[in-house]
Scaffold this active site. Structure first.
Site, PDB file in Angstrom:
ATOM      1  N   GLY A 227       0.782  -1.232   0.000  1.00  5.15           N
ATOM      2  CA  GLY A 227       0.000   0.000   0.000  1.00  5.15           C
ATOM      3  C   GLY A 227       0.809   1.275   0.000  1.00  5.15           C
ATOM      4  N   GLY A 270       3.802  -3.483  -3.627  1.00  4.93           N
ATOM      5  CA  GLY A 270       3.774  -3.797  -5.060  1.00  4.93           C
ATOM      6  C   GLY A 270       4.099  -2.543  -5.852  1.00  4.93           C
ATOM      7  CE1 TYR A 312      -6.747   3.136  -9.559  1.00  2.67           C
ATOM      8  CE2 TYR A 312      -8.106   1.164  -9.671  1.00  2.67           C
ATOM      9  CZ  TYR A 312      -6.867   1.760  -9.639  1.00  2.67           C
ATOM     10  OH  TYR A 312      -5.743   0.987  -9.693  1.00  2.67           O
ATOM     11  CB  CYS A 339     -16.607  -0.496 -29.232  1.00  2.00           C
ATOM     12  SG  CYS A 339     -16.813  -2.034 -28.353  1.00  2.00           S
ATOM     13  CE1 TYR A 368      -1.855  -4.351  -8.152  1.00  2.00           C
ATOM     14  CE2 TYR A 368      -0.800  -2.254  -7.672  1.00  2.00           C
ATOM     15  CZ  TYR A 368      -1.154  -3.528  -7.289  1.00  2.00           C
ATOM     16  OH  TYR A 368      -0.812  -3.989  -6.047  1.00  2.00           O
TER      17      TYR A 368
HETATM   18  C1  LIG Z   1      -2.989  -8.253   0.448  1.00  2.00           C
HETATM   19  C2  LIG Z   1      -2.249  -7.287  -0.399  1.00  2.00           C
HETATM   20  N1  LIG Z   1      -0.950  -7.081  -0.164  1.00  2.00           N
HETATM   21  C3  LIG Z   1      -0.213  -6.220  -0.922  1.00  2.00           C
HETATM   22  C4  LIG Z   1      -0.808  -5.527  -1.961  1.00  2.00           C
HETATM   23  C5  LIG Z   1       0.053  -4.581  -2.761  1.00  2.00           C
HETATM   24  O1  LIG Z   1      -0.444  -3.302  -2.724  1.00  2.00           O
HETATM   25  P1  LIG Z   1       0.422  -2.099  -3.323  1.00  2.00           P
HETATM   26  O2  LIG Z   1       0.732  -2.419  -4.737  1.00  2.00           O
HETATM   27  O3  LIG Z   1      -0.450  -0.929  -3.182  1.00  2.00           O
HETATM   28  O4  LIG Z   1       1.660  -2.001  -2.508  1.00  2.00           O
HETATM   29  C6  LIG Z   1      -2.164  -5.705  -2.238  1.00  2.00           C
HETATM   30  C7  LIG Z   1      -2.824  -4.973  -3.333  1.00  2.00           C
HETATM   31  O5  LIG Z   1      -3.952  -5.106  -3.649  1.00  2.00           O
HETATM   32  C8  LIG Z   1      -2.908  -6.612  -1.432  1.00  2.00           C
HETATM   33  O6  LIG Z   1      -4.214  -6.826  -1.659  1.00  2.00           O
END
Ligand SMILES: Cc1ncc(COP(=O)(O)O)c(C=O)c1O
Length: 409
Positions: A227, A270, A312, A339, A368
């Site tokens: 996150g 991530g 989003y 389309c 993503y």
């Molecule tokens: C359980 C969990 N861990 C880690 C992440 C990675 O999140 P981020 O890419 O925002 O760091 C996510 C993203 O959806 C997640 O659901």
């Protein structure tokens, strides 16, 4: 990235040369940027009680996972399929962490067969896992009822969220685990993606450490999720990694200095690792003015390749790659070639004057993007290359029309 004479250079290779060689749309990952991110995280969290995992869902490319693995990271997985990929990429089960929702008994059986540690996110899932894999250790994902995220749909903590076990039910879930013959080894939180407020995330970490007191006799791991966001909008401030890391390290050091049973902290970022390392190169196919004064620039990409802008409204800067820094004199609707009217990357975006055939680069495309790609409108999924020190390596080939037949009976 570098800009030389107004031209965009990625990993030492000119972006327009990449587009010529590999075609467009094209995802380009800069190795040095991924490694720099990994090293920054390692430095900030340098402590033998902390383990780092890359949230594989952000970009499930095995060559990229290997690269991140070579920096000492494990892989965080959210599905049985991701665990399968991580094992195929050579990660041993102890370097894989799993947190998923809505698991079927079949998925649980597969997970149990791999020996990967799992975090479950409902009391009934705990009970089911007890039937599938009695005697195992588990973690539970907690919803601390506080969320962080760049948008409501990426905010996974709070009363609106289906994810995690509400913190008030944590005791109930632990009792269900005991009844099912499972040992509660871990607590997990992930309250959203794209959060830029380190203080809120630190508050959540504190909440988890406080909750851990109730289960201190069996716990070994507190997983603080991912996150950690990166700036998207021009006015966004970068996530304060050092403050967050200092706070987390203080919590774990204090715990380990004051409890008989030490804890490890897991983190699973991530976006923070790969988002800014990735570009999407796409060409303007049509420039279409309307009588009301709008000008659509229809690109050869679409929300099949990058869903966040449509889903989003995530903000991504676009550059004309051979005129970097050129004055932005005209407003465009930068849209995809599907389309659907919702297939929009950016609305009312100032750009240099665009012509059909122009090559554009979208920033922050390394997380993503391809991981959410689809074949909607039966359009093949683009290629991905890794660039480093003037060399480009294909790490995902472009789909062909024959690939579209693969799942048809
Ligand atoms: C359980 C969990 N861990 C880690 C992440 C990675 O999140 P981020 O890419 O925002 O760091 C996510 C993203 O959806 C997640 O659901």
């Amino acid at each position: 990235m570098e800009v030389i004479d107004g031209r965009l250079i990625l990993g030492g290779v000119e972006a327009s040369a990449l587009a010529e060689e590999f075609g467009t749309p094209l995802f380009v990952m800069e190795e040095s940027e991924v490694r720099a991110r990994a090293r920054r995280l390692k430095k900030a969290f340098a402590n033998r009680s902390v383990k780092l995992f890359y949230a594989g869902k952000a970009n499930p490319n095995l060559r990229l996972w290997e690269l991140i693995g070579s920096e000492g990271f494990g892989i965080d997985c959210c599905s049985a399929g991701e665990v399968y990929l991580a094992l195929r990429a050579g990660f041993s089960p102890d370097r894989i962490s799993f947190t998923g929702t809505g698991l079927s008994a079949e998925e649980m059986r597969y997970l149990a067969s791999t020996g990967v540690a799992v975090n479950l996110d409902a009391t009934s899932q705990v009970e089911m896992y007890g039937r599938v894999a009695p005697g195992r250790a588990i973690g539970i994902r907690i919803n601390p009822m506080v969320g962080t995220g760049s948008h409501l749909s990426c905010t996974t903590g709070g009363s609106h969220s289906k994810l995690g076990i509400p913190i008030d039910y944590a005791r109930q879930a632990s009792e269900a685990a005991a009844r099912a013959g499972l040992t509660l080894r871990g607590l997990h939180v992930h309250t959203g993606s794209g959060g830029l407020d380190a203080a809120v995330m630190l508050g959540t970490a504190r909440t988890l450490f406080e909750l851990a007191e109730q289960f201190a006799d069996t716990l070994e791991v507190l997983d603080l999720g991912g996150g950690l966001g990166v700036p998207h909008e021009p006015e966004d401030r970068p996530f304060d990694l050092e403050t967050y890391a200092r706070g987390v390290l203080a919590l774990v050091n204090h715990w380990n200095g004051s409890h008989a049973r030490p804890l490890e902290v897991f983190l699973e970022p991530g976006q923070y690792l790969t988002c800014e390392a990735g570009w999407m190169l796409t060409r303007v196919v049509i420039v279409k003015p309307t009588p009301e004064g709008r000008v659509f620039a229809i690109l050869d990409s679409n929300f099949n390749h990058y869903l966040g802008t449509a889903l989003y409204k995530s903000y991504h800067e676009f550059h004309a790659v051979s005129r970097m820094g050129a004055p932005r004199t005209r407003s465009y609707e930068l849209v995809g070639n599907l389309c659907n009217t919702g297939d929009t990357f950016a609305s009312d975006r100032l750009m240099p004057e665009l012509a059909e055939g122009d090559l554009l680069g979208m920033v922050n495309a390394g997380a993503y993007g391809l991981s959410r790609s689809s074949n909607y409108n039966s359009r093949p999924i683009p290629a991905e290359v890794l660039v480093s020190e003037g060399q480009a390596k294909l790490i995902r080939r472009r789909q062909t029309y024959e690939d579209l037949l693969l799942w048809q009976e």
